[in-house]
Design a protein around this motif. Structure first.
Motif, PDB file in Angstrom:
ATOM      1  N   LEU A   1       0.839  -1.208   0.000  1.00 20.62           N
ATOM      2  CA  LEU A   1       0.000   0.000   0.000  1.00 20.62           C
ATOM      3  C   LEU A   1       0.870   1.252   0.000  1.00 20.62           C
ATOM      4  O   LEU A   1       0.621   2.194  -0.761  1.00 20.62           O
ATOM      5  N   PHE A   2       1.899   1.268   0.834  1.00 22.30           N
ATOM      6  CA  PHE A   2       2.823   2.400   0.886  1.00 22.30           C
ATOM      7  C   PHE A   2       3.473   2.610  -0.481  1.00 22.30           C
ATOM      8  O   PHE A   2       3.552   3.740  -0.991  1.00 22.30           O
ATOM      9  N   GLN A   3       3.904   1.515  -1.082  1.00 21.44           N
ATOM     10  CA  GLN A   3       4.550   1.577  -2.401  1.00 21.44           C
ATOM     11  C   GLN A   3       3.610   2.147  -3.445  1.00 21.44           C
ATOM     12  O   GLN A   3       3.981   3.036  -4.234  1.00 21.44           O
ATOM     13  N   ASN A   4       2.367   1.662  -3.476  1.00 14.39           N
ATOM     14  CA  ASN A   4       1.418   2.129  -4.486  1.00 14.39           C
ATOM     15  C   ASN A   4       1.071   3.599  -4.319  1.00 14.39           C
ATOM     16  O   ASN A   4       0.936   4.332  -5.310  1.00 14.39           O
ATOM     17  N   LEU A   5       0.932   4.056  -3.081  1.00 13.77           N
ATOM     18  CA  LEU A   5       0.589   5.462  -2.855  1.00 13.77           C
ATOM     19  C   LEU A   5       1.778   6.376  -3.151  1.00 13.77           C
ATOM     20  O   LEU A   5       1.603   7.473  -3.704  1.00 13.77           O
ATOM     21  N   ILE A   6       2.987   5.942  -2.797  1.00 16.83           N
ATOM     22  CA  ILE A   6       4.178   6.719  -3.168  1.00 16.83           C
ATOM     23  C   ILE A   6       4.257   6.859  -4.680  1.00 16.83           C
ATOM     24  O   ILE A   6       4.500   7.946  -5.228  1.00 16.83           O
ATOM     25  N   ASN A   7       4.029   5.758  -5.392  1.00 13.74           N
ATOM     26  CA  ASN A   7       4.077   5.804  -6.858  1.00 13.74           C
ATOM     27  C   ASN A   7       2.984   6.695  -7.435  1.00 13.74           C
ATOM     28  O   ASN A   7       3.170   7.309  -8.490  1.00 13.74           O
ATOM     29  N   GLU A   8       1.852   6.757  -6.762  1.00 12.12           N
ATOM     30  CA  GLU A   8       0.746   7.594  -7.233  1.00 12.12           C
ATOM     31  C   GLU A   8       1.050   9.084  -7.063  1.00 12.12           C
ATOM     32  O   GLU A   8       0.739   9.893  -7.937  1.00 12.12           O
ATOM     33  N   TYR A   9       1.666   9.439  -5.951  1.00 14.04           N
ATOM     34  CA  TYR A   9       1.874  10.848  -5.624  1.00 14.04           C
ATOM     35  C   TYR A   9       3.241  11.392  -6.041  1.00 14.04           C
ATOM     36  O   TYR A   9       3.421  12.608  -6.091  1.00 14.04           O
TER      37      TYR A   9
END
Length: 230
Positions: free
Chosen positions: A29-37
């Motif tokens: 989840l952390f990885q996906n949100l970092i990649n999103e932002y």
């Protein structure tokens, strides 16, 4: 893609594989949100290691509480009370570690990029707004077939220590197909990269899931549902 890992160890340095697996969905989840932002290439990998205080006494050379950042690779050795962590229920464990990981990242983010502290704030709040649900669509496509629009996606669903891949088809927000493909242990990195794309075949009769040649059921052809009977 930025890669995030949360790793746990005992005072003798031995890894705690159960905790690695338990918190793997949170790291995704952390990885996906970092990649999103955050789209810049200043950050390739983040590894946060959680060890008890006695570990650092046993291995004083380890850089306890210090940020290390070299050519896009970011690491930090944190101190954690494993007894306290084990006393929490699952939800409390997730919230505790989420806030801790975001605090650690924000503490060193400004050394990497002036924009990154604000990104971490967004990641923190968005994760909490999602109730720290790590499930996500790995691939998502929309297709128009005979005037009808289908949403087709490959979803990753996390359990406590395992994860499932699901092939899903929606029409008008109605779920027509939710087919489980495979299950793997949390932490199996290949599971998150072995699926590549979803295509429409030349006859407009099947959706085709493509991926690694090492996976024997790929490419997978899935018949487009008959909307008349649906």
């Amino acid at each position: 893609m930025k890669r995030i890992l949360f790793l746990f160890g005992k005072e003798d340095g031995e890894r705690i594989n159960d905790l690695d697996a338990f918190f793997f969905p949170l790291s995704v989840l952390f990885q996906n949100l970092i990649n999103e932002y955050y789209s810049k290439n200043k950050l390739n990998e983040i590894i946060i290691r959680f060890y008890p205080e006695n570990y650092y006494r046993n291995f004083p050379i380890v850089p306890q509480g210090q940020y290390q950042h070299t050519k896009g690779y970011y690491s930090y050795y944190d101190t954690i009370d494993l007894d306290l962590l084990s006393s929490f229920d699952k939800t409390s464990k997730y919230v505790y570690l989420w806030r801790r990981a975001c605090s650690i990242m924000k503490g060193g983010a400004g050394r990497i990029d002036d924009e990154l502290p604000a990104v971490i704030d967004n990641v923190l709040e968005r994760g909490l707004a999602l109730n720290l649900n790590p499930d996500f669509n790995l691939i998502e496509k929309r297709f128009y077939v005979k005037g009808s629009e289908y949403k087709v996606y490959l979803r990753i669903h996390f359990n406590e220590f395992t994860m499932d891949s699901l092939f899903c088809i929606e029409y008008n927000d109605k779920l027509l197909l939710n087919m489980q493909l495979e299950e793997a242990a949390n932490g199996a990195g290949f599971f998150l990269v072995m699926y590549k794309n979803i295509l429409l075949d030349s006859e407009n009769k099947n959706f085709v899931l493509t991926g690694s040649k090492e996976v024997d059921y790929l490419p997978l052809r899935v018949r487009i549902p008959d909307l008349v009977s649906s």
